[in-house]
Write an enzyme that holds these catalytic residues in place. Structure first.
Site, PDB file in Angstrom:
ATOM      1  N   GLY A  16       0.770  -1.233   0.000  1.00  7.35           N
ATOM      2  CA  GLY A  16       0.000   0.000   0.000  1.00  7.35           C
ATOM      3  C   GLY A  16       0.803   1.286   0.000  1.00  7.35           C
ATOM      4  N   GLY A  18       2.626   2.408  -2.599  1.00  6.04           N
ATOM      5  CA  GLY A  18       2.698   2.996  -3.935  1.00  6.04           C
ATOM      6  C   GLY A  18       3.744   2.382  -4.841  1.00  6.04           C
ATOM      7  N   LYS A  19       4.108   1.134  -4.580  1.00  2.64           N
ATOM      8  CA  LYS A  19       5.113   0.467  -5.423  1.00  2.64           C
ATOM      9  C   LYS A  19       4.663   0.397  -6.877  1.00  2.64           C
ATOM     10  CE  LYS A  19       5.152  -3.400  -3.167  1.00  2.64           C
ATOM     11  NZ  LYS A  19       4.202  -3.055  -2.100  1.00  2.64           N
ATOM     12  N   THR A  20       3.409   0.016  -7.080  1.00  3.04           N
ATOM     13  CA  THR A  20       2.918  -0.156  -8.444  1.00  3.04           C
ATOM     14  C   THR A  20       2.916   1.172  -9.202  1.00  3.04           C
ATOM     15  OG1 THR A  20       1.546  -2.039  -7.802  1.00  3.04           O
ATOM     16  CG2 THR A  20       0.974  -0.935  -9.853  1.00  3.04           C
ATOM     17  N   SER A  21       2.451   2.231  -8.557  1.00  2.00           N
ATOM     18  CA  SER A  21       2.422   3.549  -9.207  1.00  2.00           C
ATOM     19  C   SER A  21       3.825   3.995  -9.604  1.00  2.00           C
ATOM     20  CB  SER A  21       1.802   4.592  -8.272  1.00  2.00           C
ATOM     21  OG  SER A  21       0.454   4.274  -7.987  1.00  2.00           O
ATOM     22  N   ASP A  43       3.420 -10.036  -8.129  1.00  2.00           N
ATOM     23  CA  ASP A  43       2.514  -9.976  -6.981  1.00  2.00           C
ATOM     24  C   ASP A  43       1.260 -10.789  -7.271  1.00  2.00           C
ATOM     25  OD1 ASP A  43       0.864  -9.300  -4.888  1.00  2.00           O
ATOM     26  OD2 ASP A  43       1.339  -7.170  -4.947  1.00  2.00           O
ATOM     27  N   THR A 506      -8.321   1.135  -6.249  1.00  2.00           N
ATOM     28  CA  THR A 506      -7.532  -0.092  -6.334  1.00  2.00           C
ATOM     29  C   THR A 506      -7.714  -1.001  -5.121  1.00  2.00           C
ATOM     30  OG1 THR A 506      -5.919   0.937  -7.802  1.00  2.00           O
ATOM     31  CG2 THR A 506      -5.219  -1.034  -6.632  1.00  2.00           C
TER      32      THR A 506
END
Length: 589
Positions: A16, A18-21, A43, A506
Site C-alpha cells: 500500500g 505505492g510500489k505499483t504507481s 505480486d 484499487t
C-alpha cells in the site's frame, strides 16, 4: 531516473505504499526517453491493469497510449497448474489415474505456487524471454514478506537442487522446472550485481512503513543485494494553514521523516508528494516525475471538488455485532497490504476484551505490526492475550518435531537426509499452517482475532488449508466425523471474515477480487470495513484533503451498493497514537 545504468529495477516495500504507481511511472518515463521496457508483476494480488488502464495478463502485451512499453502479470495459479502438468505428464500410461491424482493433490499447496511463480520470474532475469529485446525490465514486486521470499528462492533452490537431485515431495522432480541450476546461478549473480540490478525501496512517511523499509534494506543486503535507493511516497504539505487536520498530517509526516532509521539514511533518498488525484492512466503516471504536469492536473482536480459527507457505522458497533449472542469465534481481517488490517484487528480485539470476553489477538503476517499498536495502549484488558505466529520460530519447531518422529531409530546418515529434505522452502508454509490450525481450534473456546498477511499471502495460506482439507477427507475412513480448519472457515457461525479497504479504487477492487475468491471456496465475508476515510470528517477545509475526500465518496457508494451488505468505517486519524485515538474517538464516526 532515465540515466539508470542497470537493466533490472525492483520496486519493493510494505503493502500500500505505492510500489505499483512508482514502478509504472518509472517504466513510462523510460519509454518516453526512447527505451524499450518490460513491466513485470510478481505480486499474486497485482493491480497493473488498473494503474495502466490497459489489459495485462500472463502474456507479454503492449500497453495502450505508449510506444515500446510492454507488461506481463505472472499469474501464480496458472504457473502452478502448468508446473503440475509438467510433473504428471511423464506418469501418463505408467502410473494409475489414482496415483497421478495423488501426485497432483500433493502439489496443490502454497509451496508449489511459490516455486512455479519463481520459475516464471527467473526467465526474465536470466534473459530467456521470447520475442522483443528489452532495454530495461521493471519488476513491480509483491509486498515485502513475499518479495524477500521470492528473492531468497534463487539461492535456496540453487543449493537445494544440487543436494536433492531427485527432488522432494513438496516440489516434485526438479526436471519439471523449466530450467535447471544454471539459470538459478545466473539469476542469483545478476540480482547481486549492482551494475545490473537496482532495488527501489518504497515507503510512506510513517513509522511502520519506514520500519518495514529498514528491515527490507537489511535483508536485501544480507542476500548480497546492496544497490538500493529509498523512495518516500505520499508526503503531505498543507495548503490551507487554518485546517487543523491538514496541519496535523503535515507535522506527523515531518516528524517521521526526521527519524528515518540509520540504515535508510545511508541510501539515496527521493520524496514524492501526496496528490489530490489517483494515479491511474498514462498521463497521471507521467505526472509523478513531472512537477508542471502535476500542478496542471492538481489545479483541474481541485477546481472540480465536491465533498459530500458520508455516514458509516463505526468499529464499536461492528465489535458489538461480532459478539452478539456469542462467547467465542474466529474473526479474520483481510485485504490488500497497507489498508489497515492490523489496526482493525487490534481495535476489535481490545473492544471485545473490554466487554469481558476471552480474546486471543494473533497474526500470520511476516511483517507483524500488531505489537507496535498494542504497545500504544499501556495497560491491556486482563482478558486479552497477544501473540504472533512467527514463520521462523514455527519452522524450527516443526523441523524438530518431524526430525524427532521420523528420525527415531534411524542412523545418523538417515537423519541427515531427513534434515536435508526439511530445508525445502515448503517447510515454512506447512509449519505456519500447523500454528494457524491451532489458532482456529482455540476459536471454539474464545474469540480469536487474526490479523492476516496481505491478500496474496492470505490466499496462499487458505489454499494450504484447502489442500489439507482435501487430504484429510481423501485418506480418513471416518472423515464424516472430522472438522478440518477449512470447514471451520466455511462455518459462518464460527468464522467472521472482515474485508478491510481504503476508500480508493484499487484497494476496493483488490478486496472485491478477494471476496470472489473466498466465495468460490465457500467462504462468505461478514462485512467490509473502510479505513482512514476523510469523508467521515465534516471539518476539512484544505483543498487537497477535500479533493481526496471527494474521490472517496464514489468508492464508498460502490462498496455499499455493489460489494457488501454490511459496511463499517474508521475516520482518518492523523495522531501517531493511532489505536488509543481510534478507541477514544469511537463515538465521532
Amino acid at each position: 531516473m532515465t540515466n539508470t545504468k542497470t537493466n533490472y529495477l525492483f520496486f519493493t516495500g510494505k503493502g500500500g505504499v505505492g510500489k505499483t504507481s512508482l514502478a509504472c511511472a518509472t517504466a513510462v518515463e523510460m519509454v518516453d526517453a526512447g527505451k524499450v521496457v518490460l513491466l513485470v508483476s510478481t505480486d499474486p494480488a497485482s493491480n497493473l491493469k488498473d494503474v495502466l488502464e490497459s489489459p495485462v495478463d500472463e502474456n507479454i502485451k503492449a500497453i495502450k497510449g505508449t510506444n515500446n512499453l510492454f507488461a506481463i502479470n505472472i499469474d501464480p495459479e496458472n504457473s502452478a497448474e502448468e508446473y503440475r502438468n509438467r510433473v504428471t505428464q511423464p506418469l501418463e500410461g505408467v502410473a494409475s489415474k489414482g496415483e497421478i491424482k495423488k501426485v497432483r493433490e500433493d502439489l496443490s499447496g502454497a509451496c508449489t505456487t511459490e516455486i512455479a511463480s519463481f520459475d516464471e520470474f527467473s526467465r526474465f532475469v536470466s534473459g530467456e524471454t521470447e520475442g522483443t529485446e528489452f532495454d530495461v525490465i521493471v519488476f513491480d514486486t509483491a509486498p515485502t514478506g513475499h518479495t524477500l521470499r521470492l528473492l531468497e528462492l534463487p539461492a535456496a533452490w540453487s543449493s537445494f537442487t544440487e543436494e536433492n537431485p531427485e527432488g522432494a515431495s513438496c516440489l516434485g522432480p526438479t526436471s519439471a522446472l523449466k530450467s535447471g541450476k544454471e539459470r538459478y546461478h545466473t539469476v542469483v549473480n545478476r540480482l547481486r550485481d549492482g551494475s545490473l540490478t537496482s532495488f527501489y525501496i518504497v515507503a510512506r512517511a510513517d513509522k511502520a512503513s519506514l520500519k518495514e523499509a529498514s528491515r527490507t534494506s537489511n535483508e536485501l543486503k544480507e542476500l548480497g543485494m546492496g544497490n538500493q535507493q529509498l523512495y518516500i511516497n505520499g508526503v503531505f504539505k498543507a495548503i490551507d494553514k487554518q485546517d487543523s487536520l491538514a496541519n496535523e498530517i503535515e507535522a506527523k509526516g515531518s516528524e517521521q521523516l526526521k527519524s528515518i532509521p540509520g540504515n535508510l539514511n545511508e541510501l539515496p533518498i527521493r520524496t514524492f508528494p501526496l496528490l489530490p488525484y489517483n494515479i491511474l492512466g498514462i498521463d497521471k503516471l507521467r505526472s509523478l516525475f513531472n512537477p508542471d504536469l502535476q500542478k496542471s492536473i492538481s489545479e483541474s482536480t481541485v477546481a472540480q471538488t465536491n465533498t459530500p459527507h458520508q455516514e458509516l457505522t463505526g468499529i464499536e458497533k461492528l465489535a458489538e455485532e461480532l459478539c452478539e449472542n456469542q462467547q467465542h469465534g474466529l474473526i479474520m481481517t483481510m485485504g490488500k497490504g497497507g489498508v489497515g488490517k492490523t489496526i482493525a484487528a487490534s481495535a476489535i480485539a481490545v473492544l471485545l476484551a473490554k466487554k469481558g470476553h476471552e480474546v486471543l489477538l494473533t497474526t500470520t503476517d511476516p511483517a507483524a505490526h500488531i505489537q507496535d499498536f498494542i504497545q500504544q495502549l499501556g495497560e491491556l484488558p486482563a482478558t486479552l492475550q497477544v501473540e504472533r505466529i512467527d514463520p521462523k520460530v514455527e519452522t524450527q519447531r516443526y523441523t524438530e518435531k518431524v526430525l524427532e518422529h521420523k528420525g527415531q531409530g534411524q542412523s545418523e546418515e538417515a537423519k541427515k537426509l531427513i534434515l536435508e529434505d526439511l530445508k525445502s522452502p515448503c517447510t515454512e508454509e506447512v509449519a505456519v499452517f500447523h500454528a494457524f490450525s491451532k489458532a482456529i481450534s482455540m476459536a471454539k473456546r474464545k474469540f480469536v482475532i487474526m490479523d492476516t498477511a496481505p491478500t496474496g499471502h492470505t490466499l496462499l495460506l487458505l489454499d494450504t488449508a484447502g489442500s489439507y482439507h482435501r487430504d484429510i477427507m481423501r485418506n480418513n475412513m471416518n472423515a464424516g466425523r472430522l472438522r478440518t480448519p477449512y470447514m471451520s472457515l466455511q462455518d459462518q457461525e464460527l468464522s467472521k471474515i472482515i474485508l478491510v479497504s481504503l476508500p480508493e479504487t484499487t484497494p476496493m477492487r483488490e478486496a472485491g477480487s478477494l471476496q470472489d475468491d473466498l466465495k468460490r471456496a465457500g467462504i462468505k465475508p461478514y462485512a467490509w470495513l473502510i479505513n482512514q476515510s476523510l469523508t467521515l470528517l465534516s471539518s476539512i477545509t484544505d483543498p487537497l484533503l477535500k479533493s481526496r475526500a471527494s474521490a472517496e465518496a464514489e468508492v464508498i457508494n460502490t462498496i455499499k451498493t455493489s460489494y457488501s451488505e454490511k459496511t463499517f468505517g474508521i475516520p482518518f486519524i492523523a495522531d501517531t497514537r493511532l489505536l488509543p485515538t481510534l478507541l477514544g474517538n469511537k463515538e465521532k464516526v
